[in-house]
Design an enzyme around this catalytic site. Structure first.
Site, short mmCIF file in Angstrom:
data_model
loop_
_atom_site.label_atom_id
_atom_site.label_comp_id
_atom_site.label_asym_id
_atom_site.label_seq_id
_atom_site.Cartn_x
_atom_site.Cartn_y
_atom_site.Cartn_z
N ASN A 1 0.87 -1.30 0.02
CA ASN A 1 -0.03 -0.07 0.11
C ASN A 1 0.88 1.38 -0.04
OD1 ASN A 1 -1.86 2.25 0.40
ND2 ASN A 1 -2.32 1.25 2.75
N LYS B 1 -0.06 4.39 0.05
CA LYS B 1 -0.54 5.55 0.61
C LYS B 1 -0.55 6.65 -0.38
CE LYS B 1 0.52 3.40 4.95
NZ LYS B 1 0.42 3.43 6.33
N GLU C 1 -6.39 4.41 8.65
CA GLU C 1 -6.02 5.88 8.06
C GLU C 1 -7.51 6.43 7.69
OE1 GLU C 1 -2.59 5.37 5.74
OE2 GLU C 1 -1.44 5.09 7.79
N GLU D 1 -4.86 -5.23 11.07
CA GLU D 1 -3.77 -4.11 11.35
C GLU D 1 -3.86 -3.55 12.64
OE1 GLU D 1 -1.89 -3.10 7.30
OE2 GLU D 1 -3.75 -1.90 7.64
N GLY E 1 3.16 2.17 10.58
CA GLY E 1 3.95 3.45 10.40
C GLY E 1 4.71 3.68 11.74
N SER F 1 3.95 -2.17 10.55
CA SER F 1 5.51 -2.08 10.40
C SER F 1 6.19 -3.52 9.80
CB SER F 1 5.99 -1.65 11.56
OG SER F 1 5.70 -0.31 12.14
C1 PEP Z 1 -0.47 0.06 6.14
O1 PEP Z 1 -0.58 1.02 5.79
O2 PEP Z 1 -1.38 -0.69 6.06
C2 PEP Z 1 0.66 -0.42 6.96
C3 PEP Z 1 0.67 -1.73 7.52
O3 PEP Z 1 1.69 0.70 7.05
P1 PEP Z 1 3.26 0.21 7.55
O4 PEP Z 1 3.78 -1.01 7.11
O5 PEP Z 1 4.09 1.48 7.20
O6 PEP Z 1 3.18 0.16 9.15
#
Ligand code: PEP
Length: 241
Positions: free
Chosen positions: A8, A10, A96, A165, A171, A203
């Site tokens: 993703n 973003k 988000e 998640e 993040g 992460s």
């Molecule tokens: C995400 O945005 O779905 C995500 C898991 O971000 P990150 O890997 O940066 O934590």
């Protein structure tokens, strides 16, 4: 079932940057047999990524969509447009969108319904905040997100890819331990009538992917930050099973 590795991007990567990333990724990854790799760029880069990934094993996804097929919804994007650009997947209910854009369980539910009707595979994100985990509400939150999100489409849950998640891990560099992720995945699985694919997100990095993917409960990952660099995303795609 092949593991899913979804990136993703973003609100990053304009069309030119997206092209470079895809080209570098293709060079770094080589043959991607045995994995489903989904690239999820911003809307404005979908066409460029679609062009480069046509007839390859990379699949295309979008980060969001509207719950109507068309109409007076200025600034919104129809799932039908996403399909016409080659998307097979759409991320719905990302934290988000829930926490920054104010998306509710009800709107996520409407979007899930339409995505299924038009033949997009939803990647349905659920997860608790740090405060919710600390107050012992993790299961209650996940149960609510799933039961509200799936209202009226409970029997179609097997067509949905779920992503656990935890918001505190997105993040932040804090990854859920494999034990925490497995416990949440088992909880989600028990809420569903038929077997579904459940990804972990939060992460995920080259240095934790192998440990996470050793768990049978974790059938793939949704990656944010680490999917923006060809070398780190390639290493994640090539995780050691
Ligand atoms: C995400 O945005 O779905 C995500 C898991 O971000 P990150 O890997 O940066 O934590």
């Amino acid at each position: 079932m092949e593991p899913i590795i979804a990136g993703n991007w973003k609100m990053n990567m304009d069309p030119a940057e997206s092209r470079t990333l895809v080209q570098d990724l293709m060079k770094s990854v080589g043959d991607i047999k045995g994995r489903i790799v989904i690239l999820i760029p911003p809307f404005t880069s979908l066409a460029s990524v679609c062009e480069l990934t046509r007839n390859t094993r990379f699949k295309l996804g979008a980060q969001n969509m509207h719950w109507e097929r068309s109409g007076a919804y200025t600034g919104e994007i129809s799932g039908l447009f996403l399909k016409s650009l080659g998307c097979e997947y759409v991320v719905l209910g990302h934290s988000e969108r829930r926490h920054i854009m104010g998306e509710s369980d009800e709107t996520v539910n409407k979007k899930l319904k339409v995505a299924l009707e038009i033949g997009l595979i939803p990647i349905f994100c659920v997860g608790e905040t740090e405060q919710e985990r600390e107050s012992g509400a993790t299961e209650q939150v996940i149960r609510r997100q799933i039961s509200e999100g799936l209202k009226g489409i409970e029997n179609e849950a097997h067509k949905i890819v779920f992503a656990y998640e935890p918001v505190w891990a997105i993040g932040t560099g804090k990854t859920a331990t494999p034990e925490q992720a497995v416990a949440a995945h088992k909880f989600i699985r028990n809420l569903l009538k038929k077997p579904s694919t459940i990804l972990y997100g939060g992460s995920v990095k080259p240095d934790n992917i192998d440990t996470l993917m050793k768990e049978d409960e974790i059938q793939g990952v949704l990656v944010g930050g680490a999917s923006l660099k060809a070398d780190s995303f390639a290493r994640i795609i090539k995780f050691i099973q």
